[in-house]
Enzyme design. Structure first.
Site, PDB file in Angstrom:
ATOM      1  CG  ASN A   9       0.446  -1.772   0.521  1.00 44.15           C
ATOM      2  OD1 ASN A   9       0.625  -1.581   1.542  1.00 44.15           O
ATOM      3  ND2 ASN A   9       0.947  -2.510  -0.345  1.00 44.15           N
ATOM      4  CE  LYS A  11       2.467   0.032  -2.465  1.00 43.64           C
ATOM      5  NZ  LYS A  11       3.118   0.068  -3.777  1.00 43.64           N
ATOM      6  CG  HIS A  96       3.460  -5.400  -2.075  1.00 42.05           C
ATOM      7  ND1 HIS A  96       4.376  -4.996  -2.956  1.00 42.05           N
ATOM      8  CD2 HIS A  96       2.328  -4.952  -2.195  1.00 42.05           C
ATOM      9  CE1 HIS A  96       3.769  -3.808  -3.591  1.00 42.05           C
ATOM     10  NE2 HIS A  96       2.566  -3.868  -3.315  1.00 42.05           N
ATOM     11  CD  GLU A  98       5.937  -1.735  -3.339  1.00 42.10           C
ATOM     12  OE1 GLU A  98       5.765  -1.577  -2.187  1.00 42.10           O
ATOM     13  OE2 GLU A  98       5.324  -1.247  -4.268  1.00 42.10           O
ATOM     14  CD  GLU A 168      -0.990  -5.370  -5.454  1.00 41.83           C
ATOM     15  OE1 GLU A 168      -1.453  -4.338  -5.089  1.00 41.83           O
ATOM     16  OE2 GLU A 168       0.129  -5.604  -5.053  1.00 41.83           O
ATOM     17  N   GLY A 174       2.122   1.652  -9.107  1.00 38.66           N
ATOM     18  CA  GLY A 174       2.706   2.845  -8.673  1.00 38.66           C
ATOM     19  C   GLY A 174       3.219   3.581  -9.938  1.00 38.66           C
ATOM     20  CB  SER A 214      -2.206   2.789 -11.331  1.00 37.94           C
ATOM     21  OG  SER A 214      -0.739   2.774 -11.246  1.00 37.94           O
ATOM     22  N   GLY A 235      -2.590   1.240  -3.216  1.00 32.03           N
ATOM     23  CA  GLY A 235      -1.354   1.987  -2.719  1.00 32.03           C
ATOM     24  C   GLY A 235      -1.510   3.538  -2.463  1.00 32.03           C
TER      25      GLY A 235
END
Ligand code: PGA
Length: 254
Positions: A9, A11, A96, A98, A168, A174, A214, A235
């Site tokens: 991903n 992003k 997701h 985010e 997730e 992250g 992560s 990510g």
């Protein structure tokens, strides 16, 4: 048998030129590397058509990171599932954290997006996961169960069978804090149980459930060794070919 998948991903990273260079590098590496999983990259919308044309999409699948909740029309700035599909992309990451946290995507909106994606023949990679306060309160099981029920449980068994899930934990995304292999296995097994209770053992057994947060070349092998962890949504470690190939190598080649 369910599939192992490692999905990147990206992003909101990489210009078109940088993205094409990374996709081409991965494509070349995958042409000469034995893997024990399917590999997908989730690029920004504007990269999709160029990337899909530049790679062998049977070896390196291409995913959008979002889609509109309408089929077409006066929705300035939005990108429909039909547009995504027309680029050659086969997957779309939906839900997701985010998108949920920063763009107000509710379970109801995500339900619509999943249904549109499936109707278009795209494979949704549907993300679920709890925030830190929910984990600390021991509510992670109920949170993911609600997310699944609200957005996915009106699907037929046949349609549910086409989805990929990605667990997730938001506190791991992250942050460099990974769920332990035990924490991942525990909740993945729970999620599979929720699916089994609704759709039966066969659908549950065949469902690919990715771990994200992560995940990197160092911890992938231990995470992927769990019976209910079928790969990763990656990510930061998907932004360099060597790092991403290291995650892919987390699945030993038999
Ligand atoms: P991360 O992101 O690997 O950088 O933690 C994972 C994700 O958000 O999908």
């Amino acid at each position: 048998m369910r599939k192992n998948i490692v999905a990147g991903n990206w992003k909101m990273n990489k210009t078109l030129q940088e993205g094409l260079a990374l996709a081409t590098e991965l494509n070349d590496l995958l042409a000469t590397t034995k893997t024990n999983c399917d590999v997908v990259i989730g690029t920004p919308f504007i990269h999709l058509a160029s990337v899909a044309a530049a790679v062998d999409t049977t070896k390196l699948g291409v995913a959008a990171q979002n889609c509109a909740d309408h089929v077409s029309g006066a929705y300035t700035g939005e990108v429909s599932v039909g547009m995504v599909k027309s680029t050659g992309a086969q997957y779309v990451i939906l839900g997701h954290s985010e998108r949920r946290a920063y763009y107000g995507e509710t379970s109801a909106i995500l339900k619509t997006k999943v249904e549109l994606a499936l109707a278009e023949g795209l494979t949704p990679i549907f993300c679920i996961g709890e925030v830190l306060a929910e984990r600390e309160a021991g509510k992670q099981f109920e949170v993911v169960e609600t997310q699944i029920k609200e957005s996915l449980f009106d699907l037929s068994a046949a349609d549910f069978g086409k989805l990929v899930l990605a667990y997730e934990p938001v506190w791991a995304i992250g942050t460099g804090k990974t769920a332990s292999a035990e924490q991942a296995q525990e909740i993945h097994a729970y999620i599979r149980g929720v699916i089994k209770a609704k759709y039966g053992a066969e659908v549950a057994d065949n469902c690919t459930i990715l771990y994200g947060g992560s995940c990197n070349a160092k911890n992938a092998k231990e995470l992927f060794a769990n019976p209910d962890v079928d790969g990763g949504l990656i990510g930061g470690a998907s932004l360099k070919a060597a790092d991403f190939m290291g995650v892919i190598a987390g699945f030993d080649v038999a």
